[in-house]
Design an enzyme around this catalytic site. Structure first.
Site, PDB file in Angstrom:
ATOM      1  CE  LYS A 263      64.459 -12.105-118.287  1.00  0.00           C
ATOM      2  NZ  LYS A 263      64.515 -12.788-116.986  1.00  0.00           N
ATOM      3  CD  GLU A 299      63.807 -20.108-112.661  1.00  0.00           C
ATOM      4  OE1 GLU A 299      63.856 -18.875-112.664  1.00  0.00           O
ATOM      5  OE2 GLU A 299      63.879 -20.790-113.689  1.00  0.00           O
TER       6      GLU A 299
END
Length: 417
Positions: A263, A299
């Protein structure tokens, strides 16, 4: 009677009286030396903490005391909600009261952090995060239960994911305990900003960044861990209504061997061009394909994707280019506990054409039904009733009731404050 002072680099001094709301700060006249003071009420010579509200340890996590400061076992306090329109709370930044900061030199360990009044931070123009993007962030939520208690959802999972990401980005990271303690302290200090039950949640944003100055390409000499919060409602403007996605087959979010599986802040700047173009055409967001074969689902810009066919739930496997979402992981476990077959594998874009349902998962969106997906000009629609499909509705209900403390937590996922 002397009061116990807590030195703070604040723009204004405040008085916190045990006879008042613990989260109520009363402005005092400005002075050259600014402090927070705990003053005893006339009826008591000690600061008291009621067991049903905050423990002694919790209060000390909220405020950094000098060593000689003491806190007794009982303290009467109620928390008033912030004065905002809870019924129209979107997913937007709302300034709150406190943030939590820890620092660490390269090669060292993070020292004990402290709460500070929420506000701007100072960075060198040559900070590693500004010049070379050496930064990570996490996202999790706190909910207010019907009984007024506060609940967190799997904070240790966020801590572990940050540690993995920090290793990839050549950064030190807080321990799991330090991370969770920082989250707890920040939430408790901003308790009045947690929406009423059913009105939203308190979004928690831990940041880890190279704050030290560095000119040549190298890891920064100093790192800052910062946690702040903001009350939020639904992430998509559609709320829990179906969203509409467009498949992006030219631009890519991540590549094998890159940082798509952690992330890091750079992952999100990279999707803005495609996302902005999609929104300009009326889509809610973008669904990305793999950059090698350009045929397998990866995604959405900020959430994971699931495809349902004949009660079998499929989602792209974690292989280094997809963020291992904590909500994704939780939904897989919930689905299996509900008797569904879940497959983590390569999912071809053509499978969208025959799917019964498609939905997204993420901290911000939780579970969001997909109403349609457009690929190379062809539009496929789902959720004909205008809402959740049967499978996504069931999973959404089970997960959100668990997150909000409405059902027994047999998974041991929640942490009550």
């Amino acid at each position: 009677m002397d009061s116990t002072a807590i030195s703070r680099p604040l723009h204004q001094s405040f008085l916190l009286s045990p006879s008042r709301n613990a989260s109520s700060l009363l402005p005092l006249p400005s002075s050259s030396h600014l402090s927070l003071h705990f003053s005893p009420s006339p009826s008591s010579l000690s600061l008291k903490l009621q067991k049903e509200n905050l423990s002694s340890n919790a209060l000390q996590a909220v405020y950094t005391f000098r060593r000689e400061a003491t806190v007794s076992d009982t303290y009467g306090a109620t928390t008033e909600l912030a004065d905002i329109d809870w019924d129209n709370l979107g997913f937007a930044y709302v300034p709150t009261d406190y943030m939590y900061i820890m620092k660490c030199a390269r090669g060292g360990s993070f020292s004990k952090g402290e709460l500070q009044r929420f506000g701007n931070i100072e960075l060198s123009p040559s900070a590693g995060v500004l010049n070379y993007g050496q930064g990570l962030f996490e996202g999790l939520k706190a909910y207010r239960k019907e009984d007024g208690n506060i609940i967190l959802f799997r904070p240790e999972e966020n801590a572990l994911r940050m540690k993995i990401g920090a290793e990839r980005m050549c950064m030190p990271s807080p321990t799991v305990e330090q991370f969770v303690d920082a989250v707890k302290a920040t939430v408790l200090a901003n308790k009045r900003w947690i929406p009423p039950p059913g009105k939203g949640s308190l979004y928690i944003r831990p940041l880890l960044m190279g704050s030290g100055a560095v000119l040549g390409l190298a890891p920064a000499p100093e790192y800052t861990f910062l946690t702040y919060v903001s009350p939020v409602g639904n992430y998509f403007k559609e709320g829990v209504a179906p969203i509409h996605l467009v498949v992006e087959h030219e631009l890519h979010r991540a590549s094998p061997g890159g940082t798509g599986g952690v992330k890091t802040i750079g992952n999100y700047a990279a999707v803005l061009k495609a996302q902005s173009a999609a929104k300009a055409k009326g889509y809610s967001d973008v669904l990305y394909l793999d950059c090698v074969h350009k045929k397998y689902l990866e995604e959405v810009s900020s959430c994971n994707i699931f495809v349902v066919k004949d009660n079998v739930i499929s989602t792209p496997a974690i292989k280094g280019t997809i963020l291992p979402g904590i909500t994704r992981k939780s939904i897989i476990d919930v689905a299996r506990s509900q008797g569904f077959q879940v497959e983590e594998r390569l999912v071809a874009v053509d499978e969208l054409l025959e799917a019964d349902e498609v939905f997204c998962t993420g901290t911000a969106v939780v579970v969001s039904p997909v109403g349609s997906i457009t690929y190379k000009g062809k539009r496929v629609s789902y959720a004909e009733g205008g809402g959740f499909g049967a499978v996504s509705q069931q999973l959404y209900t089970v997960l959100t009731r668990l997150q909000m403390g409405l059902t027994e937590d047999k998974m041991n996922w929640t942490v009550e404050l």
